[in-house]
Design a protein around this motif. Structure first.
Motif, PDB file in Angstrom:
ATOM      1  N   ASN A 162      28.977  33.728  38.858  1.00 62.59           N
ATOM      2  CA  ASN A 162      28.358  34.796  39.653  1.00 62.59           C
ATOM      3  C   ASN A 162      29.430  35.632  40.360  1.00 62.59           C
ATOM      4  O   ASN A 162      29.321  36.860  40.444  1.00 62.59           O
ATOM      5  N   TYR A 163      30.464  34.963  40.861  1.00 63.94           N
ATOM      6  CA  TYR A 163      31.603  35.637  41.499  1.00 63.94           C
ATOM      7  C   TYR A 163      32.286  36.573  40.502  1.00 63.94           C
ATOM      8  O   TYR A 163      32.611  37.716  40.826  1.00 63.94           O
ATOM      9  N   LEU A 164      32.493  36.088  39.286  1.00 69.36           N
ATOM     10  CA  LEU A 164      33.114  36.891  38.233  1.00 69.36           C
ATOM     11  C   LEU A 164      32.283  38.133  37.930  1.00 69.36           C
ATOM     12  O   LEU A 164      32.799  39.252  37.896  1.00 69.36           O
ATOM     13  N   VAL A 165      30.976  37.950  37.760  1.00 67.36           N
ATOM     14  CA  VAL A 165      30.079  39.070  37.448  1.00 67.36           C
ATOM     15  C   VAL A 165      30.107  40.098  38.577  1.00 67.36           C
ATOM     16  O   VAL A 165      30.216  41.308  38.335  1.00 67.36           O
ATOM     17  N   ALA A 166      30.033  39.625  39.824  1.00 70.85           N
ATOM     18  CA  ALA A 166      30.044  40.546  40.974  1.00 70.85           C
ATOM     19  C   ALA A 166      31.354  41.312  41.050  1.00 70.85           C
ATOM     20  O   ALA A 166      31.372  42.517  41.342  1.00 70.85           O
ATOM     21  N   ASN A 167      32.466  40.640  40.780  1.00 72.58           N
ATOM     22  CA  ASN A 167      33.763  41.308  40.871  1.00 72.58           C
ATOM     23  C   ASN A 167      34.019  42.252  39.693  1.00 72.58           C
ATOM     24  O   ASN A 167      34.698  43.266  39.855  1.00 72.58           O
ATOM     25  N   MET A 168      33.468  41.962  38.525  1.00 73.53           N
ATOM     26  CA  MET A 168      33.567  42.922  37.419  1.00 73.53           C
ATOM     27  C   MET A 168      32.721  44.159  37.736  1.00 73.53           C
ATOM     28  O   MET A 168      33.129  45.291  37.450  1.00 73.53           O
ATOM     29  N   ALA A 169      31.559  43.972  38.367  1.00 75.40           N
ATOM     30  CA  ALA A 169      30.715  45.103  38.771  1.00 75.40           C
ATOM     31  C   ALA A 169      31.418  45.957  39.828  1.00 75.40           C
ATOM     32  O   ALA A 169      31.285  47.189  39.820  1.00 75.40           O
ATOM     33  N   HIS A 170      32.193  45.310  40.724  1.00 70.83           N
ATOM     34  CA  HIS A 170      32.944  46.056  41.729  1.00 70.83           C
ATOM     35  C   HIS A 170      33.907  47.020  41.041  1.00 70.83           C
ATOM     36  O   HIS A 170      34.055  48.176  41.456  1.00 70.83           O
ATOM     37  N   TRP A 171      34.581  46.562  39.993  1.00 71.10           N
ATOM     38  CA  TRP A 171      35.482  47.441  39.221  1.00 71.10           C
ATOM     39  C   TRP A 171      34.715  48.655  38.694  1.00 71.10           C
ATOM     40  O   TRP A 171      35.181  49.791  38.800  1.00 71.10           O
ATOM     41  N   ASP A 172      33.563  48.387  38.088  1.00 69.89           N
ATOM     42  CA  ASP A 172      32.776  49.481  37.498  1.00 69.89           C
ATOM     43  C   ASP A 172      32.322  50.478  38.551  1.00 69.89           C
ATOM     44  O   ASP A 172      32.300  51.683  38.305  1.00 69.89           O
ATOM     45  N   GLN A 173      31.990  49.987  39.728  1.00 66.76           N
ATOM     46  CA  GLN A 173      31.494  50.854  40.791  1.00 66.76           C
ATOM     47  C   GLN A 173      32.596  51.606  41.530  1.00 66.76           C
ATOM     48  O   GLN A 173      32.434  52.768  41.893  1.00 66.76           O
ATOM     49  N   HIS A 174      33.757  50.962  41.741  1.00 69.85           N
ATOM     50  CA  HIS A 174      34.774  51.537  42.624  1.00 69.85           C
ATOM     51  C   HIS A 174      36.102  51.890  41.948  1.00 69.85           C
ATOM     52  O   HIS A 174      36.937  52.542  42.563  1.00 69.85           O
ATOM     53  N   GLY A 175      36.322  51.402  40.742  1.00 70.39           N
ATOM     54  CA  GLY A 175      37.576  51.704  40.054  1.00 70.39           C
ATOM     55  C   GLY A 175      38.743  50.824  40.466  1.00 70.39           C
ATOM     56  O   GLY A 175      39.881  51.084  40.095  1.00 70.39           O
ATOM     57  N   PHE A 176      38.476  49.799  41.254  1.00 71.83           N
ATOM     58  CA  PHE A 176      39.478  48.795  41.619  1.00 71.83           C
ATOM     59  C   PHE A 176      38.741  47.508  41.931  1.00 71.83           C
ATOM     60  O   PHE A 176      37.515  47.501  42.074  1.00 71.83           O
ATOM     61  N   GLY A 177      39.488  46.416  42.017  1.00 73.69           N
ATOM     62  CA  GLY A 177      38.826  45.142  42.274  1.00 73.69           C
ATOM     63  C   GLY A 177      39.763  43.965  42.144  1.00 73.69           C
ATOM     64  O   GLY A 177      40.889  43.990  42.621  1.00 73.69           O
ATOM     65  N   LEU A 178      39.310  42.965  41.399  1.00 70.71           N
ATOM     66  CA  LEU A 178      40.012  41.697  41.276  1.00 70.71           C
ATOM     67  C   LEU A 178      40.840  41.658  40.000  1.00 70.71           C
ATOM     68  O   LEU A 178      40.386  42.082  38.938  1.00 70.71           O
ATOM     69  N   TRP A 179      42.051  41.125  40.134  1.00 73.83           N
ATOM     70  CA  TRP A 179      42.948  40.927  39.002  1.00 73.83           C
ATOM     71  C   TRP A 179      43.196  39.432  38.798  1.00 73.83           C
ATOM     72  O   TRP A 179      43.315  38.683  39.772  1.00 73.83           O
ATOM     73  N   ALA A 180      43.324  39.021  37.550  1.00 76.27           N
ATOM     74  CA  ALA A 180      43.822  37.685  37.230  1.00 76.27           C
ATOM     75  C   ALA A 180      45.342  37.789  37.205  1.00 76.27           C
ATOM     76  O   ALA A 180      45.898  38.767  36.691  1.00 76.27           O
ATOM     77  N   LEU A 181      46.004  36.789  37.755  1.00 73.92           N
ATOM     78  CA  LEU A 181      47.462  36.817  37.861  1.00 73.92           C
ATOM     79  C   LEU A 181      48.080  35.797  36.919  1.00 73.92           C
ATOM     80  O   LEU A 181      47.638  34.649  36.860  1.00 73.92           O
TER      81      LEU A 181
END
Length: 165
Positions: free
Chosen positions: A46-65
Motif C-alpha cells: 500500500n505504501y508503494l502504491v501511494a508513493n507511486m501515485a505521489h510521483w504521478d500527481q506531483h512529479g517527484f516522490g520516493l526513490w529506491a537507493l
C-alpha cells in the motif's frame, strides 16, 4: 528527476519491482523503530502504491537507493505531508542497517535538499524526526536544517526541522 546519482548512490524512481526490497527493509525492527514500527508486506505494498501515485500527481516522490555496485541500500524521497493541517514538503530516508554510520544519510539528504530547493524551486523543506532519533536529527542539522518546533505525528513525539531557499 526519475534518476539521480550521488558520490556513492544511485537513486531511481520507485517502481513495482522495488516491492521485495522495500518489504525486507520495512520488516527490520531496527530500521522501522522510528518509522512507525514494522510494516507487513501488505502495508508496504500500500505504501508503494501511494508513493507511486505521489510521483504521478506531483512529479517527484520516493526513490529506491542502490550502491554503485548495485546493492539495494534503502529508500529516500521528497513528498507532500500534512503537518498540523498545513501542506508541507518533507525529505525522508531509511537505509538498511549495514549502511548505517557511513554517511549515506547525510549524502542523500544533501542531494534531496538541492533537488527540492534548487531544481524544484520549493520555498522550503522539512524533516520530521522522532525525538529519540538522534542520528537523523544530526543528519538534518549537518545539512543546515534548523529546529523549528516539537509536534505529535501519528501518536509519536517528533521534532520538525526546516530549511528555506
Amino acid at each position: 528527476m526519475d534518476h539521480f546519482t550521488t558520490i556513492r548512490l544511485t537513486a531511481e524512481r520507485l517502481r513495482e519491482d522495488h516491492l521485495a526490497d522495500l518489504v525486507a527493509l520495512h520488516l527490520d525492527p531496527e530500521v522501522s523503530r522510528y518509522l512507525g514500527g514494522v510494516r507487513s508486506a501488505e502495508k508496504t505494498e500500500n505504501y508503494l502504491v501511494a508513493n507511486m501515485a505521489h510521483w504521478d500527481q506531483h512529479g517527484f516522490g520516493l526513490w529506491a537507493l542502490r550502491t554503485k555496485e548495485g546493492a539495494f541500500a534503502g529508500r529516500a524521497g521528497i513528498r507532500h505531508i500534512l503537518v498540523d493541517d498545513i501542506d508541507e514538503i518533507e525529505i525522508f530516508y531509511a537505509f538498511k542497517r549495514e549502511f548505517w554510520g557511513q554517511g549515506f544519510a547525510s549524502e542523500i539528504a544533501a542531494a534531496m535538499t538541492d533537488i527540492g530547493l534548487l531544481q524544484l524551486a520549493l520555498p522550503s523543506l522539512i524533516g520530521v524526526v522522532n525525538v529519540r532519533n538522534g542520528a537523523s536529527r544530526r543528519v538534518l542539522e549537518r545539512s543546515d536544517y534548523l529546529l523549528e518546533r516539537s509536534a505529535n505525528s501519528r501518536g509519536e513525539d517528533v521534532v520538525i526541522y526546516r530549511i528555506r531557499r
